[in-house]
Design an enzyme around this catalytic site. Sequence first.
Site, PDB file in Angstrom:
ATOM      1  N   TYR A   7      46.425  43.874  35.368  1.00 19.29           N
ATOM      2  CA  TYR A   7      45.363  44.003  34.372  1.00 19.29           C
ATOM      3  C   TYR A   7      45.258  45.467  33.957  1.00 19.29           C
ATOM      4  CZ  TYR A   7      42.574  45.848  38.260  1.00 19.29           C
ATOM      5  OH  TYR A   7      42.120  46.595  39.320  1.00 19.29           O
ATOM      6  N   TYR A  35      42.473  43.123  51.830  1.00 21.79           N
ATOM      7  CA  TYR A  35      41.814  42.323  50.795  1.00 21.79           C
ATOM      8  C   TYR A  35      42.586  41.022  50.659  1.00 21.79           C
ATOM      9  CZ  TYR A  35      39.467  41.228  46.358  1.00 21.79           C
ATOM     10  OH  TYR A  35      38.714  40.629  45.373  1.00 21.79           O
ATOM     11  N   HIS A  62      35.052  42.700  50.840  1.00 24.63           N
ATOM     12  CA  HIS A  62      34.285  41.604  50.223  1.00 24.63           C
ATOM     13  C   HIS A  62      34.042  40.415  51.161  1.00 24.63           C
ATOM     14  CE1 HIS A  62      34.894  44.031  46.782  1.00 24.63           C
ATOM     15  NE2 HIS A  62      36.009  43.534  46.347  1.00 24.63           N
ATOM     16  N   ASN A  92      37.910  43.354  36.792  1.00 26.42           N
ATOM     17  CA  ASN A  92      38.191  41.907  36.638  1.00 26.42           C
ATOM     18  C   ASN A  92      36.988  41.006  36.735  1.00 26.42           C
ATOM     19  OD1 ASN A  92      40.978  42.117  36.383  1.00 26.42           O
ATOM     20  ND2 ASN A  92      41.137  42.463  38.578  1.00 26.42           N
ATOM     21  N   ARG A  94      45.277  50.574  52.047  1.00 23.60           N
ATOM     22  CA  ARG A  94      44.848  49.217  51.708  1.00 23.60           C
ATOM     23  C   ARG A  94      46.046  48.293  51.590  1.00 23.60           C
ATOM     24  NH1 ARG A  94      41.879  47.166  46.141  1.00 23.60           N
ATOM     25  NH2 ARG A  94      40.310  45.847  47.120  1.00 23.60           N
ATOM     26  N   CYS A 128      34.361  51.750  46.121  1.00 24.48           N
ATOM     27  CA  CYS A 128      34.318  51.962  44.667  1.00 24.48           C
ATOM     28  C   CYS A 128      35.697  52.478  44.247  1.00 24.48           C
ATOM     29  CB  CYS A 128      33.204  52.933  44.302  1.00 24.48           C
ATOM     30  SG  CYS A 128      33.177  54.431  45.292  1.00 24.48           S
ATOM     31  N   HIS A 129      35.903  52.527  42.964  1.00 21.25           N
ATOM     32  CA  HIS A 129      37.219  52.889  42.437  1.00 21.25           C
ATOM     33  C   HIS A 129      37.090  53.947  41.344  1.00 21.25           C
ATOM     34  CE1 HIS A 129      38.500  49.029  44.240  1.00 21.25           C
ATOM     35  NE2 HIS A 129      37.532  48.449  43.554  1.00 21.25           N
ATOM     36  N   ASP A 182      31.365  48.622  44.539  1.00 24.16           N
ATOM     37  CA  ASP A 182      32.553  48.051  43.886  1.00 24.16           C
ATOM     38  C   ASP A 182      32.651  48.494  42.420  1.00 24.16           C
ATOM     39  OD1 ASP A 182      34.942  46.696  43.747  1.00 24.16           O
ATOM     40  OD2 ASP A 182      34.034  44.746  43.370  1.00 24.16           O
ATOM     41  N   ARG A 192      46.884  37.131  42.666  1.00 15.54           N
ATOM     42  CA  ARG A 192      46.715  37.362  41.232  1.00 15.54           C
ATOM     43  C   ARG A 192      46.759  38.865  40.909  1.00 15.54           C
ATOM     44  NH1 ARG A 192      41.407  39.178  40.673  1.00 15.54           N
ATOM     45  NH2 ARG A 192      40.229  38.548  42.493  1.00 15.54           N
TER      46      ARG A 192
HETATM   47  C1  0GY Z   1      37.957  45.007  44.012  1.00 11.50           C
HETATM   48  C2  0GY Z   1      38.424  43.742  43.521  1.00 11.50           C
HETATM   49  C3  0GY Z   1      39.395  43.392  42.660  1.00 11.50           C
HETATM   50  C4  0GY Z   1      40.435  44.216  42.220  1.00 11.50           C
HETATM   51  C5  0GY Z   1      41.052  45.106  42.982  1.00 11.50           C
HETATM   52  O1  0GY Z   1      42.912  46.304  43.559  1.00 11.50           O
HETATM   53  C6  0GY Z   1      42.327  45.728  42.648  1.00 11.50           C
HETATM   54  O2  0GY Z   1      42.772  45.656  41.522  1.00 11.50           O
HETATM   55  O3  0GY Z   1      40.551  45.451  44.143  1.00 11.50           O
HETATM   56  C7  0GY Z   1      39.428  41.986  42.207  1.00 11.50           C
HETATM   57  O4  0GY Z   1      39.930  41.728  41.106  1.00 11.50           O
HETATM   58  O5  0GY Z   1      38.941  41.099  42.946  1.00 11.50           O
HETATM   59  O6  0GY Z   1      38.079  45.306  45.193  1.00 11.50           O
HETATM   60  O7  0GY Z   1      37.368  45.781  43.294  1.00 11.50           O
END
Ligand code: 0GY
Length: 290
Positions: free
Chosen positions: A45, A153, A177, A250, A120, A28-29, A245, A126
Amino acid sequence: MDADYRPFDPDPSKPKFVPSPGAVDAHCHVFGPAERFPFHLMRKYTPCDAPWEKLRALRDFLGFSRNVIVQASCHGTDDRAMIDALDRSDDLARGVAVVQTDVSEAALKTMHESGVRGVRFNFVKRLVDVPPLDELSAVAKRVAALGWHIVVYFEAADLDSLTPFFKSLPTKVVVDHMGRPDVTRGVDDIGFQSFVRLVDRNQNIWVKVNGEERVSVQGPPYDDVIPFSKLLVEEFPDRVLWGTDWPHPNMKSHMPDDGVLVDSIPKFATTEAAQQALLVDNPMRLYWST
Ligand code: 0GY
């Protein structure tokens, strides 16, 4: 916030599935608040604010006990919002940072004290401009000394070219993911099978079996993704993790209901033992044992 950015669902449903006691939301963020922790100049973004207080409330509402907060690209290498959340978590949150390749030893040590246990490497074009691999290798070597791991990722299309790099890493490697499989091709697809083979042959590689809302083509309740997550949980029961998540950066097609995501867990972790490993034992071993 970008005009086309979808904010998180403020009112998710209460899941019917009750997570194992002590469950960890392992992906999670936190975002901002931008007034205190501005987003990065190089971001691709601009999300809505998603502060620690909201994440903590969601944790309790969904029946989880702990969080692993992963630095997202909108904050770049400025980990302050994530660290601030760790510092206010009563030791119930751990972090995965994004660092500059010349990060100082002192900065790494301070992050460790706050609860960071990994770095990470984001290869999704993108989202980021990817640093040279030799610089990332040097970072991996340095954080290995702290007992940290690397979270990676990437898009499935880049798996083959990145595999030698992943194999060279001296730490545990945690894949975000599920490696983003193309679920329309089924679990027997050569791309997903080479991912499974990579995890099978490299005992240091772990997988997050979340991200169903991102890889699903059908949409909620994401049943087209279950064969993928189920296979990974059954093949690698002691190397899988799961997270919401939240706040789902996005997401263009829809904003997931976090209660629906939690309710998918027993579809792919079908026994109590599998749920206990996925939600408690594995994340506790990776994040709370050092
Ligand atoms: C996620 C996925 C995304 C974004 C990020 O670092 C990020 O900005 O991880 C995504 O856009 O697929 O892990 O939450």
